[in-house]
Design an enzyme around this catalytic site. Structure first.
Site, PDB file in Angstrom:
ATOM      1  N   CYS A   2       0.861  -1.180   0.000  1.00  0.00           N
ATOM      2  CA  CYS A   2       0.000   0.000   0.000  1.00  0.00           C
ATOM      3  C   CYS A   2       0.897   1.229   0.000  1.00  0.00           C
ATOM      4  CB  CYS A   2      -0.876   0.022   1.236  1.00  0.00           C
ATOM      5  SG  CYS A   2      -1.876  -1.449   1.401  1.00  0.00           S
ATOM      6  N   ARG A  27       2.021   2.040  -8.225  1.00  0.00           N
ATOM      7  CA  ARG A  27       1.914   0.757  -7.530  1.00  0.00           C
ATOM      8  C   ARG A  27       0.642   0.020  -7.945  1.00  0.00           C
ATOM      9  NH1 ARG A  27       3.655  -0.027  -2.261  1.00  0.00           N
ATOM     10  NH2 ARG A  27       5.540   1.075  -1.751  1.00  0.00           N
ATOM     11  N   TRP A  76      -3.740  -1.789  -1.488  1.00  0.00           N
ATOM     12  CA  TRP A  76      -3.574  -2.991  -2.315  1.00  0.00           C
ATOM     13  C   TRP A  76      -4.051  -4.111  -1.407  1.00  0.00           C
ATOM     14  CZ3 TRP A  76      -2.373  -4.404  -7.165  1.00  0.00           C
ATOM     15  CH2 TRP A  76      -1.946  -5.704  -7.392  1.00  0.00           C
ATOM     16  N   ASN A 100       0.523  -0.218   6.133  1.00  0.00           N
ATOM     17  CA  ASN A 100       1.067  -0.988   5.024  1.00  0.00           C
ATOM     18  C   ASN A 100       1.680  -2.237   5.640  1.00  0.00           C
ATOM     19  OD1 ASN A 100       2.304  -1.873   2.699  1.00  0.00           O
ATOM     20  ND2 ASN A 100       3.904  -0.323   2.689  1.00  0.00           N
ATOM     21  N   GLY A 101       1.293  -3.415   5.187  1.00  0.00           N
ATOM     22  CA  GLY A 101       1.840  -4.650   5.751  1.00  0.00           C
ATOM     23  C   GLY A 101       0.733  -5.611   6.150  1.00  0.00           C
ATOM     24  N   GLU A 482      11.513 -21.178 -17.645  1.00  0.00           N
ATOM     25  CA  GLU A 482      11.283 -19.817 -17.158  1.00  0.00           C
ATOM     26  C   GLU A 482      12.484 -18.920 -17.477  1.00  0.00           C
ATOM     27  OE1 GLU A 482       8.875 -18.147 -16.295  1.00  0.00           O
ATOM     28  OE2 GLU A 482       9.637 -16.470 -15.144  1.00  0.00           O
ATOM     29  N   LYS A 486      12.192 -15.588 -19.738  1.00  0.00           N
ATOM     30  CA  LYS A 486      12.624 -14.272 -19.245  1.00  0.00           C
ATOM     31  C   LYS A 486      13.561 -13.615 -20.239  1.00  0.00           C
ATOM     32  CE  LYS A 486      10.429 -13.493 -16.917  1.00  0.00           C
ATOM     33  NZ  LYS A 486       9.299 -14.067 -16.244  1.00  0.00           N
ATOM     34  N   GLU A 489      11.781 -12.536 -23.464  1.00  0.00           N
ATOM     35  CA  GLU A 489      10.857 -11.416 -23.270  1.00  0.00           C
ATOM     36  C   GLU A 489      11.560 -10.069 -23.255  1.00  0.00           C
ATOM     37  OE1 GLU A 489       8.785 -12.696 -19.555  1.00  0.00           O
ATOM     38  OE2 GLU A 489       6.984 -12.150 -20.658  1.00  0.00           O
ATOM     39  N   HIS A 505      18.459 -35.699 -27.784  1.00  0.00           N
ATOM     40  CA  HIS A 505      17.432 -36.048 -28.770  1.00  0.00           C
ATOM     41  C   HIS A 505      17.195 -34.916 -29.778  1.00  0.00           C
ATOM     42  CE1 HIS A 505      16.542 -39.712 -26.593  1.00  0.00           C
ATOM     43  NE2 HIS A 505      16.643 -38.994 -25.496  1.00  0.00           N
ATOM     44  N   LYS A 604       1.142  -6.390 -19.728  1.00  0.00           N
ATOM     45  CA  LYS A 604       1.249  -6.979 -18.390  1.00  0.00           C
ATOM     46  C   LYS A 604       0.150  -7.997 -18.153  1.00  0.00           C
ATOM     47  CE  LYS A 604       3.031  -7.622 -14.387  1.00  0.00           C
ATOM     48  NZ  LYS A 604       4.185  -8.510 -14.393  1.00  0.00           N
TER      49      LYS A 604
HETATM   50  O1  M6R Z   1      -1.304 -12.717 -14.903  1.00  0.00           O
HETATM   51  P1  M6R Z   1      -0.962 -14.136 -15.310  1.00  0.00           P
HETATM   52  O2  M6R Z   1      -0.074 -14.806 -14.335  1.00  0.00           O
HETATM   53  O3  M6R Z   1      -2.183 -14.959 -15.608  1.00  0.00           O
HETATM   54  O4  M6R Z   1      -0.182 -13.967 -16.668  1.00  0.00           O
HETATM   55  C1  M6R Z   1       0.233 -15.066 -17.407  1.00  0.00           C
HETATM   56  C2  M6R Z   1       1.261 -14.661 -18.456  1.00  0.00           C
HETATM   57  O5  M6R Z   1       0.703 -13.780 -19.369  1.00  0.00           O
HETATM   58  C3  M6R Z   1       2.496 -14.028 -17.822  1.00  0.00           C
HETATM   59  O6  M6R Z   1       3.080 -14.878 -16.878  1.00  0.00           O
HETATM   60  C4  M6R Z   1       3.541 -13.687 -18.883  1.00  0.00           C
HETATM   61  O7  M6R Z   1       4.076 -14.854 -19.411  1.00  0.00           O
HETATM   62  C5  M6R Z   1       4.639 -12.799 -18.273  1.00  0.00           C
HETATM   63  N1  M6R Z   1       4.959 -11.738 -19.171  1.00  0.00           N
HETATM   64  C6  M6R Z   1       5.872 -13.532 -17.920  1.00  0.00           C
HETATM   65  O8  M6R Z   1       6.942 -12.750 -17.596  1.00  0.00           O
END
Ligand code: M6R
Length: 609
Positions: A2, A27, A76, A100-101, A482, A486, A489, A505, A604
């Site tokens: 928050c 935020r 939040w 906050n917390g 992952e 990352k 992306e 393989h 996002k």
């Molecule tokens: O909000 P969500 O966790 O459902 O989102 C899923 C994906 O769109 C999300 O994890 C996406 O792959 C991110 N950009 C990963 O960094």
């Protein structure tokens, strides 16, 4: 999580509070409110509402709050859905509180206060503190500062509190334990805030409070003590950052800030859930009837899908319930066979991903129960589900998910331990070990995120590569995926994540002296097999970056670079090994100069199919 701000001076407080809250808007929040004290009248007015700050500003034009002392909050939600009643400030008699917390022992304290006659008007843990302070004053505390100090002694958890009393209109009291709090120094006026950015337009002279400190703020001065009342002194600092840098806490990007926030986010996700006395986990009161669960199916997208893949390992090993994982976007199109014995676990940071929502609808249509794990209280996915369990990562601004991922892994670990204790397949002793390891994670994570220099140097060396390969076995395989996601992306470098055993393989054909291969090889049952894969890479001149356990003296002989992580339980290793991969991606992208927080073509939250 928050945003908080307090002001005491000679100017009208409301515009200062609103301007400060606006700086905290990045935020993201679900409700906002102010309490402003009219010193002459000795009365405060609370104005608050659900929604964005604009809604509060609108309400304030209809219900103005005049006065030169005040506090403001953007919420939040953690305890209690976003609503006007649950918005801060909370009042009890003359006391206004923002927080906050998370108050860990809120249920016990609430029961005690109710027994003592307190009437609650919200579902929040914060309101408890307003009642505690009022009760302390009624019980004879001589002033607000003492009442706050006595109340803090009863509270367990993380907090930054700001407290005002209509009866002491020339004082604000604030206290800090594990949530940030900064005091701003002006001329005949002073401030408190959760983030320096909230007060940067007013003053650049600040004091950052340390853990376990509280402050009594008047117009002309500030008095800092510890929670026992012993005086503390701090030299004020002058902030030279720009407002934008300040929003990022001095970090260059939100992503880097969020990487560094992970120890705190994990600790917050554990608060109130781990019962070390009973060797058990509370899922915030959710009790699943394990005798009726015949199968668990995780559904998710992107990073949340990778967390779910780890979840399959955790649930099967601890609870011995057959578990599957599916991409939400594929799940509903394959006409899945589902029924009442199935528990679908939907994992989503945002709680708004359309593919995951549609997969939940399909699961419910077919009679399955749905358990949601999300970071956003009252978002669509938890509302759609039968059960909602939240990660407490706080808002994640960077598009590339980091702290949401590690807190998902923690939430899933808690879920698996909870189930394992109820199916009887996880012994009390093993549960105790796992819980102790979970609680120890934040410090181990801090160790890793604070050792960025080595990873930065490696990133610089390989930043010009055209592609990367990530390899891992068992629960390190989803971490390899992952790591590759990352890197793709944010650096736009092509990267593949592979199960290390699959390398021969096919992907082995890619290996030459130009290919950096990141191999996840912490101690564990697959160690030796993974070391063999690593040797195969090196035999073909591939460059090996090993993510290994601290104290592994052999791995250096098989690798070009070794990044070490502290030891933990095998089941929890992914929570540590993913951190160097997040950092490697970040530094490679930074080296390339890409738009790290808002990479091209991404959003996002993906609310379209
Ligand atoms: O909000 P969500 O966790 O459902 O989102 C899923 C994906 O769109 C999300 O994890 C996406 O792959 C991110 N950009 C990963 O960094």
């Amino acid at each position: 999580m928050c945003g908080i701000i307090g002001y005491i001076g000679t100017r009208q407080a409301t515009p200062i509070l609103i301007n400060g809250l606006r700086k905290l808007e990045y935020r993201g929040y679900d409700s906002a409110g102010v309490s402003v004290l009219d010193t002459g009248a000795g009365a405060s007015r609370v104005v608050r509402c659900r929604g964005k700050l604009a809604a509060l500003e609108d309400k304030l034009t209809r219900e103005p709050a005049a006065g030169t002392v005040g506090m403001g909050h953007t919420r939040w939600a953690t305890h209690g859905r976003p609503s006007e009643e649950n918005s801060h400030p909370h009042k009890s008699g003359p006391i206004s509180v923002i927080h906050n917390g998370i108050i860990e022992n809120h249920l016990t304290l609430r029961a005690e206060l109710v027994a003592a006659g307190a009437k609650f008007s919200s579902e929040t843990d914060t309101e408890i503190f307003a009642h505690l302070v009022e009760h302390a004053l009624i019980a004879g505390a001589p002033d607000l500062t003492t009442a706050v100090r006595r109340s803090i002694a009863k509270v367990r958890g993380s907090f930054a509190f700001v407290v005002m009393s209509d009866k002491e209109p020339n004082t604000i009291v604030a206290a800090k334990n594990s949530s940030p709090l900064v005091v701003g120094l002006g001329d005949g006026e002073n401030y408190v805030a959760s983030d320096v950015t909230a007060i940067l337009n007013e003053t650049r002279k600040v004091i950052f409070l340390e853990e376990g400190e509280m402050v009594t703020v008047t117009r002309t001065g500030v008095a800092i003590t510890d929670f026992e009342g012993n005086p503390r002194t701090h030299e004020p600092k002058t902030i030279t950052w720009s407002a934008v840098q300040a929003e990022k806490g001095g970090f260059k990007h939100y992503m880097l800030k969020e990487i560094h926030e992970q120890p705190r986010a994990v600790a917050d996700t554990l608060v109130g859930r781990v019962n070390l006395e009973a060797d058990d986990v509370s899922l915030d009161g959710i009790e699943l009837d394990v005798s009726k669960i015949k199968r668990i199916i995780f559904i998710a997208c992107g990073t949340s899908y990778h967390a779910s893949m780890v979840g399959e390992f955790l649930v099967e090993s601890m609870a011995r319930i057959p578990t599957e994982v599916d991409l939400a976007s594929e799940f509903r199109y394959r006409d899945p066979i589902l029924g009442p014995g199935d528990l679908v676990v939907a994992v989503s940071q945002s709680g708004e991903t359309l593919d995951t929502m549609e997969a939940i609808r399909e699961a419910k249509r077919k009679g399955a129960q749905v358990f949601a794990i999300s970071n956003v209280v009252e978002s669509s996915i938890p509302r759609l589900a039968d059960y909602a369990f939240y990660t407490h990562a706080g808002p994640e601004i960077g598009v590339a998910s980091t702290k949401a991922f590690t807190t998902q892994l923690v939430a899933i670990s808690l879920f698996a331990i909870h189930l394992g204790r109820r199916t009887g397949t996880l012994s009390k002793e093993r549960a105790r070990e796992l819980l102790a390891e979970l609680v120890a994670l934040p410090n181990k994570m801090r160790d890793i995120v604070e050792s960025g220099a080595q990873i930065q140097a490696i990133a610089r060396r390989y930043g010009a590569a055209n592609g990367f390969l990530f390899l891992g076995r068992g629960s390190q395989y989803p971490i390899a995926l992952e790591g590759a996601l990352k890197l793709k992306e944010i650096s736009y470098i092509h990267a593949e994540g592979y199960a290390a055993g699959e390398m021969k393989h096919g992907p082995i054909a890619l290996i030459d002296e130009h290919l950096p291969v990141v191999v996840l090889v912490p101690r564990g049952p697959s160690y030796e097999k993974t070391v063999s894969n690593l040797a195969e890479v090196r035999a073909r001149q591939g460059k090996v970056i090993a993510i290994a356990s601290r104290g592994d003296n052999e791995i250096g002989g098989h690798s070009d670079d070794v990044i070490v992580v502290p030891d933990t339980a095998l089941e929890l290793q992914p929570i540590l090994t993913v951190l160097p991969l997040q950092m490697l991606s970040y530094y490679v992208a930074d080296f390339k100069g890409t738009d790290i927080d808002q990479p091209r073509n991404l959003a996002k939250s993906v609310t379209v199919e």
